[in-house]
Design a protein around this motif. Sequence first.
Motif, PDB file in Angstrom:
ATOM      1  N   MET A 107     -19.962  39.668 -10.193  1.00 51.68           N
ATOM      2  CA  MET A 107     -20.440  38.800 -11.010  1.00 51.68           C
ATOM      3  C   MET A 107     -19.936  38.911 -12.491  1.00 51.68           C
ATOM      4  O   MET A 107     -19.353  38.036 -13.213  1.00 51.68           O
ATOM      5  N   MET A 108     -20.159  39.978 -12.999  1.00 49.81           N
ATOM      6  CA  MET A 108     -20.081  40.498 -14.384  1.00 49.81           C
ATOM      7  C   MET A 108     -18.680  40.670 -14.807  1.00 49.81           C
ATOM      8  O   MET A 108     -18.290  40.564 -15.899  1.00 49.81           O
ATOM      9  N   ALA A 109     -17.788  41.355 -13.969  1.00 48.53           N
ATOM     10  CA  ALA A 109     -16.541  41.771 -14.068  1.00 48.53           C
ATOM     11  C   ALA A 109     -15.566  41.145 -14.831  1.00 48.53           C
ATOM     12  O   ALA A 109     -15.037  41.278 -15.902  1.00 48.53           O
ATOM     13  N   PRO A 110     -15.474  39.667 -14.647  1.00 46.23           N
ATOM     14  CA  PRO A 110     -14.497  38.799 -15.082  1.00 46.23           C
ATOM     15  C   PRO A 110     -14.969  38.702 -16.638  1.00 46.23           C
ATOM     16  O   PRO A 110     -14.139  38.605 -17.672  1.00 46.23           O
ATOM     17  N   GLY A 111     -16.125  38.604 -16.886  1.00 45.21           N
ATOM     18  CA  GLY A 111     -16.350  38.325 -18.317  1.00 45.21           C
ATOM     19  C   GLY A 111     -16.283  39.536 -19.211  1.00 45.21           C
ATOM     20  O   GLY A 111     -15.961  39.577 -20.222  1.00 45.21           O
ATOM     21  N   LEU A 112     -16.724  40.462 -18.556  1.00 40.90           N
ATOM     22  CA  LEU A 112     -16.597  41.940 -19.289  1.00 40.90           C
ATOM     23  C   LEU A 112     -15.158  42.228 -19.523  1.00 40.90           C
ATOM     24  O   LEU A 112     -14.883  43.054 -20.513  1.00 40.90           O
ATOM     25  N   ASN A 113     -14.295  41.904 -18.591  1.00 40.68           N
ATOM     26  CA  ASN A 113     -12.721  42.203 -18.617  1.00 40.68           C
ATOM     27  C   ASN A 113     -11.957  41.230 -19.642  1.00 40.68           C
ATOM     28  O   ASN A 113     -10.795  41.486 -19.704  1.00 40.68           O
ATOM     29  N   GLY A 114     -12.917  40.131 -20.358  1.00 36.87           N
ATOM     30  CA  GLY A 114     -12.187  39.187 -21.008  1.00 36.87           C
ATOM     31  C   GLY A 114     -11.357  38.085 -20.251  1.00 36.87           C
ATOM     32  O   GLY A 114     -10.426  37.513 -20.818  1.00 36.87           O
ATOM     33  N   ASN A 115     -11.397  38.061 -19.111  1.00 35.92           N
ATOM     34  CA  ASN A 115     -10.464  37.243 -17.951  1.00 35.92           C
ATOM     35  C   ASN A 115     -11.014  35.821 -17.867  1.00 35.92           C
ATOM     36  O   ASN A 115     -10.568  35.152 -17.104  1.00 35.92           O
ATOM     37  N   VAL A 164     -27.366  40.409 -23.151  1.00 30.95           N
ATOM     38  CA  VAL A 164     -28.627  41.170 -22.735  1.00 30.95           C
ATOM     39  C   VAL A 164     -29.448  41.312 -23.927  1.00 30.95           C
ATOM     40  O   VAL A 164     -29.361  41.154 -25.250  1.00 30.95           O
ATOM     41  N   VAL A 165     -30.977  41.429 -23.471  1.00 25.94           N
ATOM     42  CA  VAL A 165     -31.860  41.507 -24.268  1.00 25.94           C
ATOM     43  C   VAL A 165     -32.347  43.004 -24.097  1.00 25.94           C
ATOM     44  O   VAL A 165     -32.365  43.454 -22.920  1.00 25.94           O
ATOM     45  N   LEU A 166     -32.549  43.824 -25.314  1.00 25.38           N
ATOM     46  CA  LEU A 166     -32.966  45.040 -25.271  1.00 25.38           C
ATOM     47  C   LEU A 166     -34.304  45.471 -25.802  1.00 25.38           C
ATOM     48  O   LEU A 166     -34.614  44.718 -26.699  1.00 25.38           O
ATOM     49  N   GLN A 167     -34.897  46.135 -25.146  1.00 27.52           N
ATOM     50  CA  GLN A 167     -36.420  46.728 -25.878  1.00 27.52           C
ATOM     51  C   GLN A 167     -35.876  48.340 -26.086  1.00 27.52           C
ATOM     52  O   GLN A 167     -35.716  49.169 -25.264  1.00 27.52           O
ATOM     53  N   GLY A 168     -35.831  48.427 -27.688  1.00 27.00           N
ATOM     54  CA  GLY A 168     -35.311  49.716 -28.017  1.00 27.00           C
ATOM     55  C   GLY A 168     -33.666  49.907 -27.577  1.00 27.00           C
ATOM     56  O   GLY A 168     -33.018  48.896 -27.772  1.00 27.00           O
ATOM     57  N   ASP A 169     -33.432  50.864 -26.816  1.00 28.03           N
ATOM     58  CA  ASP A 169     -31.884  50.804 -26.466  1.00 28.03           C
ATOM     59  C   ASP A 169     -31.670  50.540 -24.991  1.00 28.03           C
ATOM     60  O   ASP A 169     -30.717  50.558 -24.462  1.00 28.03           O
ATOM     61  N   THR A 170     -32.881  49.978 -24.199  1.00 25.54           N
ATOM     62  CA  THR A 170     -32.750  49.581 -22.894  1.00 25.54           C
ATOM     63  C   THR A 170     -32.533  48.233 -22.501  1.00 25.54           C
ATOM     64  O   THR A 170     -33.633  47.466 -22.987  1.00 25.54           O
ATOM     65  N   PRO A 171     -31.653  48.001 -21.866  1.00 25.89           N
ATOM     66  CA  PRO A 171     -31.630  46.497 -21.404  1.00 25.89           C
ATOM     67  C   PRO A 171     -32.704  46.156 -20.404  1.00 25.89           C
ATOM     68  O   PRO A 171     -33.042  46.833 -19.589  1.00 25.89           O
ATOM     69  N   ASP A 218     -20.454  47.102 -19.203  1.00 24.75           N
ATOM     70  CA  ASP A 218     -20.668  47.577 -18.092  1.00 24.75           C
ATOM     71  C   ASP A 218     -21.670  48.564 -17.934  1.00 24.75           C
ATOM     72  O   ASP A 218     -22.535  48.728 -16.613  1.00 24.75           O
ATOM     73  N   THR A 219     -22.056  49.381 -18.861  1.00 23.17           N
ATOM     74  CA  THR A 219     -22.951  50.315 -18.904  1.00 23.17           C
ATOM     75  C   THR A 219     -24.187  49.734 -18.678  1.00 23.17           C
ATOM     76  O   THR A 219     -25.395  50.582 -18.568  1.00 23.17           O
ATOM     77  N   ASP A 220     -24.613  48.477 -18.778  1.00 26.60           N
ATOM     78  CA  ASP A 220     -25.567  47.902 -18.731  1.00 26.60           C
ATOM     79  C   ASP A 220     -26.153  47.671 -17.174  1.00 26.60           C
ATOM     80  O   ASP A 220     -27.398  47.434 -16.971  1.00 26.60           O
ATOM     81  N   ILE A 221     -25.020  47.605 -16.389  1.00 27.67           N
ATOM     82  CA  ILE A 221     -25.383  47.062 -15.011  1.00 27.67           C
ATOM     83  C   ILE A 221     -26.212  47.927 -14.330  1.00 27.67           C
ATOM     84  O   ILE A 221     -27.364  47.350 -13.515  1.00 27.67           O
TER      85      ILE A 221
END
Length: 155
Positions: free
Chosen positions: A37-45, A52-59, A14-17
């Motif tokens: 859109m992301m909430a059901p997947g992030l909540n495991g529902n 996500v793809v990251l460059q360094g620590d940044t999505p 969720d911190t990626d949003i």
Amino acid sequence: MAMPDLYQTRPARDTDIPFLAPIAEATLFPGDMLPDMMAPGLNGNTEDIWRVVLQGDTPVGFAFVQPEAMTDRTWNLRAIATRPDLHGAGAGTALIQSVEAALGTARLLVIDTTQTPDQDRARRFYAARGYDHVATIPGFFGPDEDKVTFTKTLA
């Protein structure tokens, strides 16, 4: 000496949003749609997978896949996007490879896009990564917007 990987991938959080919403806005759909859109997947529902793809620590990009109901291990890539300034730089390739790996025993991955000129790059991207153009449905999304379907057999 091996070069470090330019991009890393992981499951979305969720911190990626806040990083991903502007990417959605610039490439696919209104960024304010992303949290719901992301909430059901992030909540495991749900079985939805968000990567996500990251460059360094940044999505710098995201992908979203869902299982297709009433199929034998068929999944649909609903969205994939990277920061526009990274198009052609490998972030999308890292992301789609990550999605394919995350699908485990999936049999088939389906991707739908359109024939419109703004999707030319996406269609070339999918073809270059082993996806086959298997169907075009004229007027599917609207009178002048066809549905163009790609698939790749995974297992």
